[in-house]
Design a protein around this motif. Structure first.
Motif, mmCIF file in Angstrom:
data_model
loop_
_atom_site.group_PDB
_atom_site.id
_atom_site.type_symbol
_atom_site.label_atom_id
_atom_site.label_comp_id
_atom_site.label_asym_id
_atom_site.label_seq_id
_atom_site.Cartn_x
_atom_site.Cartn_y
_atom_site.Cartn_z
ATOM 1 N N ILE C 285 1.707 3.062 3.264
ATOM 2 C CA ILE C 285 1.820 1.744 3.893
ATOM 3 C C ILE C 285 1.196 1.765 5.278
ATOM 4 O O ILE C 285 0.416 0.880 5.662
ATOM 5 N N ALA C 288 -2.454 1.826 5.070
ATOM 6 C CA ALA C 288 -2.999 0.532 4.656
ATOM 7 C C ALA C 288 -2.985 -0.445 5.816
ATOM 8 O O ALA C 288 -3.861 -1.308 5.939
ATOM 9 N N ARG C 289 -2.002 -0.321 6.658
ATOM 10 C CA ARG C 289 -1.900 -1.260 7.776
ATOM 11 C C ARG C 289 -2.559 -0.733 9.026
ATOM 12 O O ARG C 289 -2.460 -1.374 10.081
ATOM 13 N N GLN C 316 1.101 4.740 -5.066
ATOM 14 C CA GLN C 316 0.310 3.667 -4.472
ATOM 15 C C GLN C 316 0.833 2.301 -4.926
ATOM 16 O O GLN C 316 1.004 1.376 -4.138
ATOM 17 N N ARG C 317 1.108 2.233 -6.221
ATOM 18 C CA ARG C 317 1.611 0.965 -6.766
ATOM 19 C C ARG C 317 2.942 0.593 -6.112
ATOM 20 O O ARG C 317 3.176 -0.561 -5.742
ATOM 21 N N ASP C 320 2.378 -0.557 -2.636
ATOM 22 C CA ASP C 320 1.863 -1.931 -2.643
ATOM 23 C C ASP C 320 2.992 -2.925 -2.854
ATOM 24 O O ASP C 320 3.040 -3.998 -2.252
ATOM 25 N N MET C 323 4.718 -3.413 0.254
ATOM 26 C CA MET C 323 3.917 -4.113 1.250
ATOM 27 C C MET C 323 3.814 -5.605 0.960
ATOM 28 O O MET C 323 3.821 -6.425 1.854
ATOM 29 N N LYS C 324 3.682 -5.904 -0.330
ATOM 30 C CA LYS C 324 3.490 -7.299 -0.697
ATOM 31 C C LYS C 324 4.783 -8.103 -0.621
ATOM 32 O O LYS C 324 4.748 -9.334 -0.618
#
Lengths: 246, 477, 719, 173
Positions: C285, C288-289, C316-317, C320, C323-324
């Motif tokens: 995370i 990604a950010r 990863q999933r 995500d 995160m979402k």
């Protein structure tokens, strides 16, 4: 609210999809399988415990049980949602006509299925004919050592051996509420009658109320597209709706 | 000196030039007095072995039936193997089994009488006794089954302060009515043709037997009126009891077929059960006849020809049973309903699949492989073994239908195997009571309807047709 | 008529009568004849034919749910939830429902007694004066440092009273203990919170506000912290009441618990790798950010994937998913914390929330302004045991705890107890610890008692839950608080001055009096008696405003975190995962109806079982109901196999709650106690690393059928 | 004028039938005679008037009673005490058919049985004219006549093949 209840005389008068009086909705997405309803039901209804051996042999007296199944194998294993199974209070109850002595009868006033303990002679036909297998039989005089009898609910008959019993939608509570409402000159309010299982349910997955009142919470939930009746294809017209999916 | 049961005039018995028909009871007449004496002798003379067996059976009845039942009444059905979902167990299996056994008597003495099948004559009574005693066991078995047997009278329709009558919607009420009707009818139908034989026994006994038979024979002398009333009544009974018989086992099958259960809900269950009942009933008659034949002088009355004829019937019935079984099976199989499929799978390959297999072996394979053979059919002990095997098969059939089918239902969470408990001693107790009643009855009731045999011998004759003599039966009525 | 009946006739008649009676009573109406002697003097507030309802607090676990007990003519009939109570809002769990089977249990202790020898059933009954004498004498004559109080996790008023007493005596402060606290790893959670946030207190996870919930081993639908409250929040999350959409729930644990069975995804990671997985998720995370988070920076995702058994793509999933989510929440708890690296695991998992705007707050303080006194960690218990072993404890007072049963046997509590010259138990029930006590002075059952309870967690509102007797005491029991107050009065001097209360109620009222000043309660009263009446009537006192503490995550971002590999004790091929029975809890085994309530996931009733993956079982040649010997380096026991399809093949799980050697007829001799073979290793917070024991399985060739509600036909596609 | 009962015993049915015909020709009325036998012979065989029997009528009556009882049970009782079950009508026709059938049959068969008793005046334990040889298969012709006439009948019967002709007393059977 003024309601007129047309009590159908028989099959032909009562079409499929029509609502009975009392109904229940169980949200299987919410049910956590915690068994609070099972314990609450046992405490409210003076249900006997049977001990390890008889319990393992299929003689438990639970009026409500929580079913779950496994799908797949590890690691792609999934448990099906917990499903509390209790008497579905069928509109066309298969258990009723087969009793030779009218111990299993339909209450015209409450539109639920009654079991008359005093009348039961123990042929157990009703239990065989119940597609939901929710009837339990007193195979023995189950022991209840003193002073456990102090806990017994005086509103509910204590059953003895040789007698069939099953969920009553806590009719003692329904009757009590009706008496109170009558003495106060009003209709029963939505949510005024709560059976022990719904009362205990920590997830609030069980909702009980009047199906013939379209405004009631149970009616609205029962009409949800997620609603499904158990073994609907048999045409038993269950009064319990299960909400599937999320 | 007694009178010989001579054939009617124009008969040519003992014809030297034709085939010897003397192996047939009907062509081997003996003086009526002699036959009476044999019948009386069979009732009178008893070996110590007989009483030893009877005492042993009585002990079994006392312990296994009376004792165990009393215990079960006090303790509850927990002593039995019934559970959820197998709410019905061996008690119901035994009920259906004994009702099935009881069908033989009516079949032989009503259907064969109506159809004027002559070989029936010497053993109508033996078969009718089976009906009566079998129904008593069936009654006991269904009472054992009840959770509160002391309230079984609530099934009776009578005015009461509870303002409740039995529920005529319930197959069990039909059952109750049908079995009551059948039991009463069978007892009456047993008694009516027995009256002349009781009069015969009255004329030939003394002491307590004389007193007993005098009361039971009701003062029968054999006047024209008495015979006329009896014959009319027996004709009515013979015709009327056949639909009653069919209704009884059909209704028994409806106990199952009316239920909303996979495997049970089948329209063919009625005839399937009736044929099944006849299958076990005829087989049981053979077994009983085998033992009756071993009694004094009964070899005269019960002959290989009778086993032969019964064997043919059994073969036909076995084929009919197989036909109905297959009918039921293929409809269920083809329908492909999820639960029915699971049930059939469980029947065949479940832990008790051997029962299903053994049922087919006993009910189909054994009769089909053996009964076509005349020599087998005419060997009483072989026939008795086949009879026992068929009964085992039919008992298993009911076991497959009742507790094994109950194991599988639409709520797989509740599936559970059934293991019989106190049902076993109680079942043995009913079997012992059946045998004991039969043994005691054989001391009190002429097992062979002598007058019917004599009547038969009188109407049979041989007549020359071309170069040989053929049997001819005259009709007296 | 004959005037005399001979003895013989009389016997005959009597025999006939007996037989007739037997038959008649045997074959009667449907209703069973139940004898319930009416009270000669009706208890107060009871009217014939009318039920009376009393509010009180459940004592089956320390979550402090509010109850309304229906009583009828002096008998407690039915337990219902208190609809107004901030914790449970009218709901109860199965244990709460069955509390009446504890109250009217046939095996309760019926009066005070002295034991002839420890472990012996031979007793000499005492009267309460003598009992108070014994307590007073023990308090007076033992040197203050030699006195030890061991209390359960409830009730709080007694804990406060004993704390006051200990302070007055100069004795060490009372220690609290309970198996629930041990299996929740409460101390670890608290320590992790302290380390990550720099704030003291238990976090309050507001599931209802989250769309995505990841839980690492927290069995919050079963027994964890406040299960009824968390179930309510779970229900809110699933309904999407506060978030429009149905919340998504992922549970990480090696065995599918009841909680995991409600999850949309169950991720069976390798035991002890929970912290790494959390770190890996955090790193993904953060990457990604484009953030730099110290706690996650040192992690190699591939390595984590290899160690935990969760593939990189899967990680990863999951990252995500977090995160979402509009609001995501990650909960540490249960077995994830019960490893030697449990504290680091907890910290890693908790830190993950820093990236997520997670709805986490710290549980509010009690209305008194103090926190619920947390139970002792295993380390603290070990310290007490060490003191006992060294003979430093001369008098041990035990109330509401059953350490002989609950603590791992290897810790040696039972042996250490032998070194204590005087053990006084206040148990209501003849449990294993009471069996080893010299004196047993039974307290009332919870439903016969006064009291109050703080919330450890369970509500955002500061709450004090009240207890009151709903029935008059059924037996000759005495409130422990009253016994101690009477003893203190007997001792006199400073002790009596420090506790100048006539009885328990006076003490409680004195404690409550500061609340009269509080303004934002949902009721108030000008003086204590009115206040106390309301307090009883409503089942407690709580504020109408939330007083949770906002966490500060700044510290968490910059804190470096090294999660060590978990260490496992023993040589066996399987990880042993004990889990506390969702139905029985720590002390439900004595209640017959709870025994008959099936375990949610396995549907087993009345006994213990060991869960084995079916594939593993097949490899070992084990069938259902086969008895295996479970061997660790601490010992072994025999238990029946349950082939559990949702458990890692390298893990076996066993239920905690059975295996009592005392505790009444329904508990005794039933099942096994996994505590017997646990190695008492701890994590950095001092909590028991109960998942750190390895075991091997030995076939015994025996079979013992497990009673289960589910069908055993066709469960695994076979008959 | 005192009448006595005489019994002529025959071994075969043909001589007995011949004898009966002869007696009638000689002026003995049918009412004076009675045939008793160990197996049933029909009236035409013996050349006797057909005995009147009420058994079939009784059977019909019984069936009617059974039918009415069944109607009361299946229609009457549910109307008296209505209990609803399984969504079925209060008076279900198909199940009523079954109860009606069983009760009708039961009524009929009970009445038939009872009819035998009533028609034959069973049980009768009064002394009656009888010899045990009848149950050995002999055919007996009982006839009543005055003592003066008796020798005429006895001679005739003996000539017609009677094994024995003798006066019989009513005896306890």
């Amino acid at each position: 609210m003024e309601k007129t209840l047309t009590i159908p005389e028989y099959k032909a008068d009562w079409a499929e999809g029509e609502n009975g009086k009392w109904g229940m909705v169980i949200d299987m997405d919410l049910c956590t399988g915690c068994q609070a309803c099972v314990a609450a039901c046992a405490m409210e209804n003076n249900i006997s415990f049977v001990g390890e051996e008889d319990a393992g042999y299929g003689r438990t007296m639970h009026w409500i049980r929580i079913e779950r199944f496994w799908e797949g194998t590890y690691p792609e294993i999934r448990m099906t949602p917990y499903q509390p199974i209790l008497c579905q209070q069928c509109g066309h109850a298969p258990c009723e006509p087969v009793c030779p002595v009218f111990a299993s009868v339909h209450s015209q006033a409450e539109q639920i299925n009654l079991q008359v303990y005093n009348r039961c002679v123990g042929t157990r036909y009703c239990a065989n004919n119940c597609p939901y297998q929710v009837r339990v039989f007193n195979w023995r005089d189950w022991p209840r050592p003193a002073p456990l009898e102090n806990q017994l609910n005086p509103s509910v008959t204590v059953r003895r051996r040789g007698i069939m019993e099953k969920c009553t939608f806590c009719i003692q509570r329904i009757r009590q509420a009706e008496d109170v409402a009558k003495s106060e000159g009003r209709e029963i309010r939505d949510g005024e009658v709560v059976p022990a299982c719904a009362q205990a349910c920590p997830a609030d997955a069980i909702v009980f109320g009047r199906l013939d009142d379209p405004e009631s919470r149970v009616s609205q939930l029962a009409n949800s597209p997620r609603g499904k009746k158990l073994l609907e294809e048999l045409g038993t017209l269950p009064q319990v709706t299960y909400l599937l999916g999320g | 000196m007694a009178v010989a049961a001579k054939p009617l005039p124009h008969a040519h018995t003992h014809a030297t030039e034709g085939p010897d028909h003397r192996e047939s009871l009907m062509f081997d007449p003996r003086p009526r007095g002699l036959m009476n004496a044999w019948a009386m002798e069979a009732m009178h003379e008893t070996s110590w072995k007989f009483w030893a067996v009877a005492a042993f059976l009585a002990l079994i009845v006392l312990v296994f039936l009376v004792g165990a039942w009393a215990w079960m009444i006090m303790e509850g059905l927990g002593l039995a193997g019934v559970n959820r979902p197998a709410f019905w167990g061996v008690f119901l299996v035994n009920t259906v089994f004994w009702i099935g056994i009881s069908h033989a008597g009516t079949f032989i003495s009503a259907i064969l009488r109506v159809l004027k099948v002559e070989f029936r004559r010497p053993f109508t009574r033996a078969a009718e006794l089976m009906t009566a005693f079998g129904l008593i066991q069936a009654g006991f078995s269904i009472l054992m089954h009840m959770g509160r047997v002391w309230l079984s009278y609530w099934l009776l329709p009578y005015p009461n302060q509870r303002q409740l009558w039995p529920n005529f919607h319930s197959p069990l009420t039909w059952d109750f009515l049908a079995i009551t009707t059948y039991l009463l009818s069978s007892l009456m139908y047993l008694y009516l043709p027995l009256i002349p034989d009781l009069a015969m026994a009255r004329d030939r006994s003394s002491g307590w037997r004389k007193r007993l038979y005098r009361i039971l024979a009701l003062g029968f002398r054999g006047t024209e009126e008495e015979w006329e009333h009896l014959r009319k009544a027996m004709t009515i009974f013979a015709f009327a009891i056949i639909p009653v018989m069919f209704s009884v086992h059909t209704i028994v099958s409806w106990d199952f077929a009316m239920a909303t259960r996979p495997g049970w809900s089948s329209t063919i269950f009625g005839p399937y059960f009736v044929i099944g009942a006849l299958h076990s009933g005829m087989a049981a008659v053979v077994v009983v006849l085998f033992f009756v034949r071993r009694m004094k002088h009964m070899t005269y009355f019960v002959r290989p020809e009778h086993f032969d004829a019964l064997g043919k019937l059994m073969l036909v019935i076995s084929m009919a049973w197989a036909y109905f079984f297959f009918n039921d099976y293929i409809v269920q199989w083809y329908g492909g309903d999820k639960w029915t499929r699971m049930l059939l799978e469980y029947h065949e390959n479940g832990p008790l699949g051997w029962m299903w297999m053994l049922m087919l072996i006993c009910n189909v394979a054994v009769p089909w492989l053996l009964l076509w053979n005349r020599r087998v059919r005419r060997t009483p002990w072989l026939m008795a073994i086949i009879g026992i095997l068929i009964n085992v098969g039919m008992w298993l059939e009911r076991y497959v239908i009742v507790p094994i089918s109950l194991t599988i239902n639409r709520m797989p969470f509740t599936w559970r195997q059934y293991v019989p408990g106190i049902e076993i001693p109680l079942g043995i107790g009913t079997l012992a009571l059946f045998i004991l009643l039969y043994m005691l009855a054989s001391r009190l009731i002429p097992l062979v309807p002598i007058w019917e045999v004599q009547e038969g011998q009188m109407v049979h004759s041989l007549e020359r047709v071309g170069k040989t003599y053929v049997p001819v039966v005259k009709e007296l009525e | 008529m004959s005037q005399e009946i001979s003895r013989r006739d009389f016997l005959k008649l009597g025999g006939l009568g007996a037989v007739a009676t037997m038959v008649l009573t045997g074959c009667g109406t449907a209703a069973r004849y139940v004898r319930r002697t009416p009270y000669t003097k009706m208890p107060e507030y009871t009217f014939t034919g009318q039920s009376t309802y009393f509010a009180t607090t459940c004592r089956e676990c320390p979550a402090a749910c509010g109850l309304i007990v229906r009583t009828f003519q002096g008998r407690a009939i039915k337990v219902e939830g208190n609809p107004n109570h901030p914790v449970n809002a009218g709901k109860t769990c199965a244990r709460g429902q069955a509390t009446l089977h504890g109250l009217y249990n046939p095996d309760r202790i019926q009066g005070p007694f002295k034991r002839s020898a420890r472990g012996s059933e031979q007793i000499t009954p005492l009267d309460w004066n003598a009992a108070i004498q014994v307590v007073a004498q023990a308090l007076r004559e033992t040197s203050p440092q030699g006195i030890a109080f061991l209390l359960g996790m409830a009730p709080d008023h007694l804990f406060d009273l004993v704390s006051d007493l200990a302070r007055a005596l100069g004795a060490p402060a009372p220690i609290r203990f309970g198996a629930l606290g041990m299996f929740e790893a409460r101390a670890t959670l608290r320590k992790a919170t302290q380390n990550v946030l720099g704030q003291d207190g238990l976090p309050w996870f507001d599931l209802g506000a989250a769309n995505v919930v990841f839980s690492f081993g927290a069995n919050f639908l079963e027994t964890w912290l406040s299960p009824v409250a968390y179930t309510r929040l779970f229900s809110q999350m699933r309904r999407g009441e506060r978030n429009e959409k149905r919340g998504y729930f992922v549970q990480f644990e090696p065995r599918m618990s009841q909680t995991a069975s409600k999850a949309d995804e169950w991720i069976p990671l390798r035991p002890g790798t929970e912290g790494w997985v959390a770190q890996a998720l955090g790193k993904l995370i953060a990457d990604a950010r484009g953030l730099q988070v110290a706690a996650f920076s040192g992690v190699n995702v591939e390595e984590v994937a290899q160690n935990s058994g969760i593939e990189v793509a899967e990680l990863q999933r999951l990252a995500d998913l977090l995160m979402k989510a509009r609001r995501a929440l990650v909960i540490p708890g249960g077995a994830a914390l019960a490893h030697t690296n449990g504290l680091e695991n907890a910290e890693a998992i908790l830190t993950l929330n820093a990236l997520l705007d997670a709805p986490i707050t710290l549980s509010p303080l009690s209305p008194f302004g103090d926190a619920y006194h947390q139970p002792a960690s295993l380390q603290e218990m070990a310290a007490l045991i060490e003191r006992m072993r060294r003979g430093e404890v001369q008098a041990l007072f035990i109330h509401g705890a059953n350490p002989v049963f609950e603590l791992p046997a290897a810790l040696g509590f039972a042996e250490a107890l032998q070194k204590v010259p005087l053990v006084i138990s206040f148990a209501t029930f003849p449990d294993e610890t009471a069996l080893q006590a010299d004196y047993v002075f039974p307290d009332h059952h919870g439903l016969e008692s006064w009291g109050y309870q703080r919330l450890a967690t369970g509500s955002a509102f500061p709450t004090l839950s009240s207890s009151q007797p709903v029935v008059v005491p059924f037996y000759n029991t005495q409130a422990t608080a009253d016994v101690l107050l009477a003893a203190a009065a007997q001792i006199g001097g400073a002790v009596a001055q420090a506790l100048p209360y006539t009885d328990e109620v006076a003490y409680i009222q004195a404690r409550l009096s500061p609340l009269l000043e509080q303004k934002n309660g949902f009721f108030g009263a000008p003086e204590i008696n009115t206040f106390f009446a309301y307090f009883q009537q409503y089942g407690g006192w709580w504020k109408t405003t939330e007083e949770t503490v906002k966490p500060s995550w700044e510290n968490a971002f910059n804190r470096r975190l090294q999660v060590k590999a978990a260490e496992f004790a023993g040589e066996g091929e399987f990880h042993l995962l004990p889990f506390i029975s969702p139905v029985l809890g720590e002390a439900g085994a004595n209640k017959p109806w709870l025994q008959e309530v099936p375990d949610p996931t396995t549907t087993v009733m009345w006994n213990s079982w060991i869960e084995i993956n079916p594939q593993t079982a097949e490899e070992l040649g084990l069938q259902d109901d086969d008895v295996v010997r479970v061997v660790s380096d601490q010992g072994s026991f025999e238990v029946s196999v349950y082939r559990y399809p949702a458990i890692r093949p390298d893990v076996v799980a066993i239920v905690f709650g059975q295996g009592h050697t005392a505790y009444g007829r329904y508990a005794q001799g039933r099942g096994v106690n996994p505590g017997q073979i646990l190695k008492p290793v701890t994590n950095a917070a001092g909590d028991l690393a109960f998942a750190a024991t390895r075991v091997r399985l030995e076939k015994t060739g025996k079979k013992r059928a497990i009673s289960r509600l589910e069908s055993i036909l066709g469960v695994y596609g076979e008959h | 004028m005192s009448e006595k009962t005489f019994l002529a015993l025959f071994s075969d049915v043909n001589p007995a039938a011949e004898a009966i015909a002869q007696l009638r020709e000689m002026g003995m009325k049918d009412e004076q005679m009675q045939v008793i036998s160990g197996i049933p012979f029909t009236a035409p065989i013996l050349g006797r008037p057909h005995p009147r029997t009420n058994v079939p009528r009784m059977a019909m009556g019984g069936a009617l009673v059974g039918f009415l009882l069944a109607m009361f049970f299946t229609i009457g009782t549910p109307n008296l005490y209505p209990v609803y079950v399984g969504g079925q009508p209060l008076i279900p026709v198909p199940p009523s058919v079954i109860a009606t059938f069983e009760l009708t049959m039961l009524g009929m068969l009970l009445a038939t049985f009872l009819g035998v008793f009533l028609d034959s005046r069973f049980p009768s334990y009064r002394p009656m004219e009888y010899v045990p040889a009848i149950s050995d298969g002999k055919i007996g012709v009982l006839f009543r006549c005055t003592e003066e006439e008796s020798s005429r009948w006895m001679d005739a019967l003996q000539k017609l093949g009677a094994e024995s002709v003798s006066p019989v007393e009513a005896v306890q059977l």
